[in-house]
Design a protein around this motif. Structure first.
Motif, PDB file in Angstrom:
ATOM      1  N   GLY A 103      38.291  83.448  40.595  1.00  0.00           N
ATOM      2  CA  GLY A 103      39.034  83.356  39.346  1.00  0.00           C
ATOM      3  C   GLY A 103      38.715  82.136  38.509  1.00  0.00           C
ATOM      4  N   GLY A 104      38.129  81.096  39.145  1.00  0.00           N
ATOM      5  CA  GLY A 104      37.662  79.940  38.392  1.00  0.00           C
ATOM      6  C   GLY A 104      38.526  78.698  38.551  1.00  0.00           C
ATOM      7  N   ARG A 105      37.836  77.556  38.672  1.00  0.00           N
ATOM      8  CA  ARG A 105      38.460  76.234  38.626  1.00  0.00           C
ATOM      9  C   ARG A 105      37.681  75.442  37.580  1.00  0.00           C
ATOM     10  NH1 ARG A 105      40.211  79.167  41.851  1.00  0.00           N
ATOM     11  NH2 ARG A 105      40.956  78.811  43.972  1.00  0.00           N
ATOM     12  N   THR A 106      38.348  74.870  36.619  1.00  0.00           N
ATOM     13  CA  THR A 106      37.660  74.153  35.551  1.00  0.00           C
ATOM     14  C   THR A 106      38.420  72.893  35.170  1.00  0.00           C
ATOM     15  OG1 THR A 106      38.831  75.328  33.782  1.00  0.00           O
ATOM     16  CG2 THR A 106      36.791  76.322  34.572  1.00  0.00           C
ATOM     17  N   THR A 107      37.660  71.915  34.683  1.00  0.00           N
ATOM     18  CA  THR A 107      38.247  70.713  34.097  1.00  0.00           C
ATOM     19  C   THR A 107      37.451  70.403  32.842  1.00  0.00           C
ATOM     20  OG1 THR A 107      38.836  69.878  36.298  1.00  0.00           O
ATOM     21  CG2 THR A 107      38.872  68.310  34.478  1.00  0.00           C
ATOM     22  N   GLU A 108      38.054  70.631  31.683  1.00  0.00           N
ATOM     23  CA  GLU A 108      37.340  70.462  30.414  1.00  0.00           C
ATOM     24  C   GLU A 108      37.968  69.351  29.590  1.00  0.00           C
ATOM     25  OE1 GLU A 108      35.442  73.026  26.721  1.00  0.00           O
ATOM     26  OE2 GLU A 108      37.001  73.944  27.957  1.00  0.00           O
ATOM     27  N   VAL A 109      37.103  68.561  28.962  1.00  0.00           N
ATOM     28  CA  VAL A 109      37.532  67.438  28.134  1.00  0.00           C
ATOM     29  C   VAL A 109      37.450  67.825  26.662  1.00  0.00           C
ATOM     30  CG1 VAL A 109      37.042  65.057  27.452  1.00  0.00           C
ATOM     31  CG2 VAL A 109      36.740  65.767  29.840  1.00  0.00           C
ATOM     32  N   TYR A 110      38.502  67.516  25.928  1.00  0.00           N
ATOM     33  CA  TYR A 110      38.538  67.699  24.477  1.00  0.00           C
ATOM     34  C   TYR A 110      38.717  66.320  23.862  1.00  0.00           C
ATOM     35  CZ  TYR A 110      39.377  72.489  25.916  1.00  0.00           C
ATOM     36  OH  TYR A 110      39.263  73.728  26.503  1.00  0.00           O
ATOM     37  N   GLY A 111      37.740  65.889  23.092  1.00  0.00           N
ATOM     38  CA  GLY A 111      37.763  64.541  22.552  1.00  0.00           C
ATOM     39  C   GLY A 111      36.767  63.655  23.280  1.00  0.00           C
ATOM     40  N   ASP A 112      36.812  62.380  22.986  1.00  0.00           N
ATOM     41  CA  ASP A 112      35.860  61.408  23.534  1.00  0.00           C
ATOM     42  C   ASP A 112      36.519  60.625  24.665  1.00  0.00           C
ATOM     43  OD1 ASP A 112      33.942  59.519  24.062  1.00  0.00           O
ATOM     44  OD2 ASP A 112      33.740  58.822  21.987  1.00  0.00           O
ATOM     45  N   LEU A 113      36.301  61.079  25.888  1.00  0.00           N
ATOM     46  CA  LEU A 113      36.931  60.436  27.041  1.00  0.00           C
ATOM     47  C   LEU A 113      36.455  58.998  27.210  1.00  0.00           C
ATOM     48  CD1 LEU A 113      38.820  60.817  29.464  1.00  0.00           C
ATOM     49  CD2 LEU A 113      36.864  61.679  30.759  1.00  0.00           C
ATOM     50  N   ALA A 114      35.231  58.728  26.833  1.00  0.00           N
ATOM     51  CA  ALA A 114      34.670  57.390  27.023  1.00  0.00           C
ATOM     52  C   ALA A 114      35.387  56.331  26.192  1.00  0.00           C
ATOM     53  CB  ALA A 114      33.179  57.397  26.674  1.00  0.00           C
ATOM     54  N   GLY A 149      42.315  60.497  16.411  1.00  0.00           N
ATOM     55  CA  GLY A 149      41.222  59.703  16.968  1.00  0.00           C
ATOM     56  C   GLY A 149      41.640  58.846  18.151  1.00  0.00           C
ATOM     57  N   ARG A 150      40.628  58.445  18.918  1.00  0.00           N
ATOM     58  CA  ARG A 150      40.822  57.594  20.106  1.00  0.00           C
ATOM     59  C   ARG A 150      41.738  58.262  21.133  1.00  0.00           C
ATOM     60  NH1 ARG A 150      37.014  53.652  20.028  1.00  0.00           N
ATOM     61  NH2 ARG A 150      38.352  52.214  21.215  1.00  0.00           N
TER      62      ARG A 150
END
Length: 322
Positions: A103-114, A149-150
């Protein structure tokens, strides 16, 4: 006739719901998304740097994993799943983790994590899997835009979410399985961005996961919304230094779910006390008129207040009422 114990009716209702779903699910469970095969993901070293180069490398590795899963889904004849994965493999997508199996395992980033100064980890509830990922993505994007932002939003689907119509959704079992992974992930993010303000936002059954993980989460805020319970009787039982928030939309059907917990021979049944009840002890924020799936809708009271909490501001139209 002896009087009935207070709260016995909701718990009997909960037990009846468990019996009904236990009968129904064997008939409806054959079409679960876990049936679509996917390759074993490439082993990745722990993420120790938030530098843009290190993150970009990780995103690229997971993009290749998603493409491999797409090819396997296509070969299996599931064009719908292949189409979902094709979109996920787009060059602008940022996955810290991907495993297409079961079924899926995911970790997605939206934005600038750095560079993020405010980070929200979004923990979803039941029926969140690859075939229904678009709903979570839309909400995560809306929250990131509201934060501005940020900031970064991380959609964490790091566990086998229960089906809404299943016995699993009435017990804390899946949450207990998921809690160690959530603690480890949030701890890793905290080390990557030690100066960022970190909040964990927990929707629906995701609140049960967060409740189990709470003692090990070093975050500013723990936010429970659309929650059937957090596996605890009150905030003190969560053993967390975080500020605990709770919100529920006026039209959310979760308000009608019986609250409480029964200890049965096979384990616990029920998900604990109502997080928006005064006796639970959370800070209750206004979530507007929406329903169970509307908390991250653009322009909504709930989205605005979730963003304010993540930013360290008091929510507008704050309510102390259940």
């Amino acid at each position: 006739m002896a009087s009935r114990p207070r709260g016995s009716r909701p718990l009997r209702t909960l037990l009846a719901a468990f019996v009904v779903t236990a009968v129904v699910v064997p008939v409806s469970g054959a079409a679960r998304p876990a049936a679509v095969p996917a390759p074993t993901p490439k082993a990745l070293a722990p993420l120790r740097s938030a530098a843009p180069g290190a993150l970009a490398e990780r995103y690229a590795v997971n993009r290749e994993g998603i493409r491999a899963a797409e090819r396997m889904a296509e070969g299996h004849g599931d064009r719908a799943r292949a189409g979902v994965l094709r979109e996920m493999a787009g060059p602008a997508r940022q996955f810290l983790f991907f495993d297409g199996r079961d079924g899926g395992r995911t970790t997605e980033v939206y934005g600038d994590l750095a560079r993020a100064e405010r980070i929200a980890v979004l923990v979803p509830g039941s029926d969140t899997h690859l075939d229904r990922y678009a709903r979570l993505r839309s909400g995560a994007l809306a929250l990131q835009r509201e934060l501005g932002g940020r900031s970064a939003v991380v959609a964490w689907v790091g566990y086998r979410t229960p089906s809404t119509v299943s016995p699993d959704v009435l017990t804390p079992g899946r949450a207990a399985e998921a809690a160690p992974g959530l603690r480890a992930f949030v701890g890793a993010v905290a080390k990557l961005r030690p100066t960022a303000r970190l909040s964990v936002l927990c929707h629906s059954y995701g609140a049960v996961v967060c409740g189990r993980a709470a003692p090990g989460l070093d975050v500013a805020d723990l936010v429970l919304f659309g929650s059937p319970g957090a596996g605890a009787e009150n905030v003190s039982a969560l053993h967390t230094p975080a500020t605990v928030w709770a919100g529920r939309g006026d039209d959310d059907w979760i308000a009608d779910v019986p609250h409480g917990q029964l200890q049965l021979p096979f384990g616990a049944l029920g998900l604990g006390a109502d997080p928006v009840a005064p006796e639970f002890g959370a800070r209750v924020f206004a979530a507007g008129p929406g329903g169970h799936s509307d908390y991250l809708t653009p322009g909504s009271v709930s989205l605005r207040n979730l963003a304010r909490i993540v930013s360290g501001q008091a929510p507008s139209e704050e309510s102390g009422d259940a």
